[in-house]
Design a protein around this motif. Structure first.
Motif, PDB file in Angstrom:
ATOM      1  N   LEU A 108       0.822  -1.204   0.000  1.00 19.47           N
ATOM      2  CA  LEU A 108       0.000   0.000   0.000  1.00 19.47           C
ATOM      3  C   LEU A 108       0.860   1.261   0.000  1.00 19.47           C
ATOM      4  O   LEU A 108       0.537   2.252  -0.659  1.00 19.47           O
ATOM      5  CB  LEU A 108      -0.937  -0.001   1.209  1.00 19.47           C
ATOM      6  CG  LEU A 108      -2.163  -0.909   1.095  1.00 19.47           C
ATOM      7  CD1 LEU A 108      -2.916  -0.958   2.413  1.00 19.47           C
ATOM      8  CD2 LEU A 108      -3.091  -0.438  -0.029  1.00 19.47           C
ATOM      9  N   TYR A 166       0.705   3.966  -2.933  1.00 17.26           N
ATOM     10  CA  TYR A 166       0.430   5.373  -2.637  1.00 17.26           C
ATOM     11  C   TYR A 166       1.539   6.268  -3.195  1.00 17.26           C
ATOM     12  O   TYR A 166       1.273   7.300  -3.824  1.00 17.26           O
ATOM     13  CB  TYR A 166       0.293   5.579  -1.130  1.00 17.26           C
ATOM     14  CG  TYR A 166       0.131   7.024  -0.736  1.00 17.26           C
ATOM     15  CD1 TYR A 166      -1.120   7.640  -0.778  1.00 17.26           C
ATOM     16  CD2 TYR A 166       1.223   7.792  -0.341  1.00 17.26           C
ATOM     17  CE1 TYR A 166      -1.275   8.976  -0.432  1.00 17.26           C
ATOM     18  CE2 TYR A 166       1.083   9.125   0.004  1.00 17.26           C
ATOM     19  CZ  TYR A 166      -0.163   9.703  -0.043  1.00 17.26           C
ATOM     20  OH  TYR A 166      -0.296  11.030   0.289  1.00 17.26           O
ATOM     21  N   ALA A 203      -3.400   4.015  -3.976  1.00 19.28           N
ATOM     22  CA  ALA A 203      -3.512   3.079  -2.849  1.00 19.28           C
ATOM     23  C   ALA A 203      -4.798   2.265  -2.933  1.00 19.28           C
ATOM     24  O   ALA A 203      -4.805   1.050  -2.656  1.00 19.28           O
ATOM     25  CB  ALA A 203      -3.468   3.855  -1.533  1.00 19.28           C
TER      26      ALA A 203
END
Length: 634
Positions: free
Chosen positions: A63, A67, A83
């Motif tokens: 994640l 992101y 994300a």
């Protein structure tokens, strides 16, 4: 040309992957410590704390990468959508989705960026927040579904192909050649899939019969990574050099091999060091009969020694397999780090040649000279800041060029130069070389950022001038000078005929830079250490400025080695290669308290015209060359 373009593309791709991973190294280290300490085979086995390992590698790290990848494309909104999209590949597969995150994160940023561009100026006042939130949520959700149904399975299929390739090579008995697949796959974060999905099951069958298997060490051998990190310790630059010692401990003692992958991504050619190191290690292990009695995770030297069968010969074989792999990897990495060129930009080089022949700007150069600006354009800007690492060379020249354009356009806007570290928090418009733009965006994320390849010639200048002319202007400051005025030094102190050298020839750019640095040292302008700082600065980001001009100068830290401002000019009629760019005029710069900026401004304006470059490159006397710059100090 095609081969060079491929090389440029690979390096840019590797740099982008590295930019997704490097900001999150702290999270990798945290996961590495927890893994090395608390898993059943760790230093301090703890069943409860071991529960942190799985969720961190499955959810947290992908994640963060997703992101960051989205944010690189389109700031905060790109990061959020990236994300969300990454969550789809995480849930849709059973393996850690680092590769999936590197795909979906940037894709999410790209999609939301294009959507915002499509609706720009079409939203009624008062509905902006509603549209922004729902568009990010809807598009992110659709991408998550797409990644769950399509991208995740595709990545798993790719992993399956990789597994089949390794299995095929093992079956043929060409074991050392498995490193050709294993080492690049590790850098794509497929190490766990290879080690535990393919090699360990086969090795367990061998261990049942023989009590040990060399296959346990094909992926887990810390030698190749150790050699690369040691090479960065001795021959690296900047943050990579500073962080390498800590990474060595994490990788070799902690066994967390993922820590060295970003170091390869920063310079993709280092994959050859990993491959050759891996092949040498496997060859040594096979030759001496090395192996382990069971799988090792993490690949720590401590864990490897603990799982080595209690046989003196086996210990020797395993240790030598690791050391030889490290030695070969170190030797190849050191060679690459010391000899590789940082800047290619072969397409721009071709465009420059066209410009010389035609005497006008090339449309190709205009298309590729810069990246799309990012951020929100300010309503009433009154200052433009050029930023570079040290803030005294390339940025000063760029500020001078734009100041001239502002004056010609009748714009009362300030154009100043600065180092990236000193960018003010209220900066409105920031211009940097494209390699430095991520650093500038981290420093002042709310500014409007423009990236250029060349400070002397870029289509972004004219675009900015046009946009400023069309924008509603606020009251401009009375003075619009670029930088602090010179305090005490006159032009004759900064540039003198004795510091101009005609008809020079150099084997490479380092030789040319050192010659210029020696002139500054001998003239009492700088201390001896400044010469190596000039080399380091060019290795960090090329000091090639466009129009066959380079302006090598020291790093920001080297400012303390400057005694007084000085400039040396080297005329190199046959040119010297600056990472794929031909340089015929080299201006060695040392700046103290802004006293060099007036003459640097004159040089910048002069060098923005190829006609002047041709006159200086063919000048027969020092006076003739100085006349082109402005008749200074004859």
């Amino acid at each position: 040309m095609a081969q060079n373009n491929i090389k440029v593309g690979v390096q840019k791709f590797g740099n982008f992957l590295s930019s997704m991973v490097m900001p999150n190294i702290g999270a990798f280290i945290a996961w590495g410590f927890i893994t090395a300490l608390f898993i059943p085979t760790g230093w301090l086995p703890n069943e409860a704390l071991n529960e942190l390992v799985g969720p961190m590698v499955t959810y947290l790290l992908p994640l963060l990468i997703g992101y960051t990848g989205g944010k690189l494309i389109y700031d905060q909104r790109g990061g959020v959508v990236g994300a969300i999209a990454t969550m789809g590949v995480i849930v849709g597969t059973d393996i850690p989705m680092f590769l999936g995150a590197m795909i979906m994160g940037p894709l999410g940023g790209f999609v939301i960026k294009k959507f915002d561009q499509l609706i720009e100026g079409k939203i009624k006042a008062g509905f902006e927040m509603l549209v922004n939130n729902f568009s990010a949520g809807i598009l992110g959700g659709l991408l998550a579904v797409l990644s769950f149904l399509g991208v995740g399975p595709a990545v798993e299929t790719f992993t399956g192909w990789l597994v089949a390739g390794v299995d095929w090579m093992v079956g043929l008995g060409i074991l050392p050649l498995t490193s050709i697949l294993i080492e690049p796959a590790k850098v794509l974060f497929l190490n766990n899939a290879i080690n535990h999905g393919v090699l360990s099951p086969i090795a367990l069958e061998q261990a049942k019969q023989n009590g040990e298997s060399v296959l346990f060490l094909l992926e887990a051998n810390p030698g190749p990574g150790l050699g690369i990190l040691l090479a960065y310790m001795f021959f690296g630059k900047g943050n990579a050099k500073q962080s390498a010692p800590g990474a060595v401990i994490i990788q070799f003692v902690g066994g967390i091999h993922e820590i060295y992958f970003p170091y390869i991504l920063m310079k993709p050619k280092l994959i050859f060091a990993a491959i050759l190191g891996g092949m040498s290690g496997v060859f040594t292990l096979v030759l001496l009969g090395g192996g382990l009695s069971g799988p090792v995770s993490p690949g720590s030297i401590i864990a490897i020694l603990l799982i080595t069968p209690k046989d003196g010969g086996m210990y020797l074989a395993n240790i030598l397999g690791i050391l030889i792999a490290a030695a070969v990897s170190f030797a190849v990495s050191a060679f690459i780090l010391k000899t590789s060129k940082e800047k290619e930009a072969d397409l721009e080089e071709a465009a420059n040649r066209m410009q010389e022949m035609k005497g006008k700007k090339s449309s190709v150069a205009a298309s590729f000279a810069s990246q799309t600006p990012t951020g929100e354009f300010p309503e009433n800007p009154n200052k433009v800041i050029f930023a570079c690492d040290a803030g005294m060379g390339s940025s000063a020249m760029g500020a001078s060029i734009l100041r001239k354009k502002f004056k010609e356009a009748g714009l009362n806007i300030t154009s100043v130069n600065s180092s990236i570290s000193n960018l003010p928090s209220d900066a409105e418009i920031v211009i940097t070389q494209e390699e430095l733009t991520p650093r500038a965006k981290n420093k002042v994320p709310n500014a409007y950022h423009i990236s250029v390849d060349s400070f002397l010639q870029s289509p972004e200048y004219d675009k900015l001038v046009d946009r400023l002319q069309n924008a509603s202007s606020a009251e401009a400051p009375a003075e619009a000078e670029a930088a602090p005025a010179a305090e005490t030094a006159s032009d004759s102190d900064v540039l003198i005929k004795e510091n101009i050298y005609l008809n020079q020839k150099f084997a490479d750019k380092d030789e040319a830079i050192r010659f210029a640095g020696r002139v500054l040292v001998d003239g009492g302008y700088v201390e001896e250490s400044y010469i190596e700082a000039m080399i380091e600065r060019d290795n960090m980001t090329s000091t090639y400025m466009g129009n066959d001009v380079a302006i090598p100068h020291g790093t920001e830290d080297a400012k303390k080695a400057v005694i007084k401002s000085g400039v040396t000019i080297l005329q190199i009629p046959d040119g010297v290669d600056f990472g794929g760019q031909k340089v015929r005029l080299l201006f060695g710069i040392a700046g103290k308290d802004g006293t060099h900026l007036e003459i640097l401004s004159g040089i910048a304006v002069t060098c923005s015209e190829m006609e002047n470059i041709e006159k200086m490159a063919s000048a027969q006397t020092k006076e003739e060359l100085m006349d082109v710059i402005g008749g200074l100090n004859k």
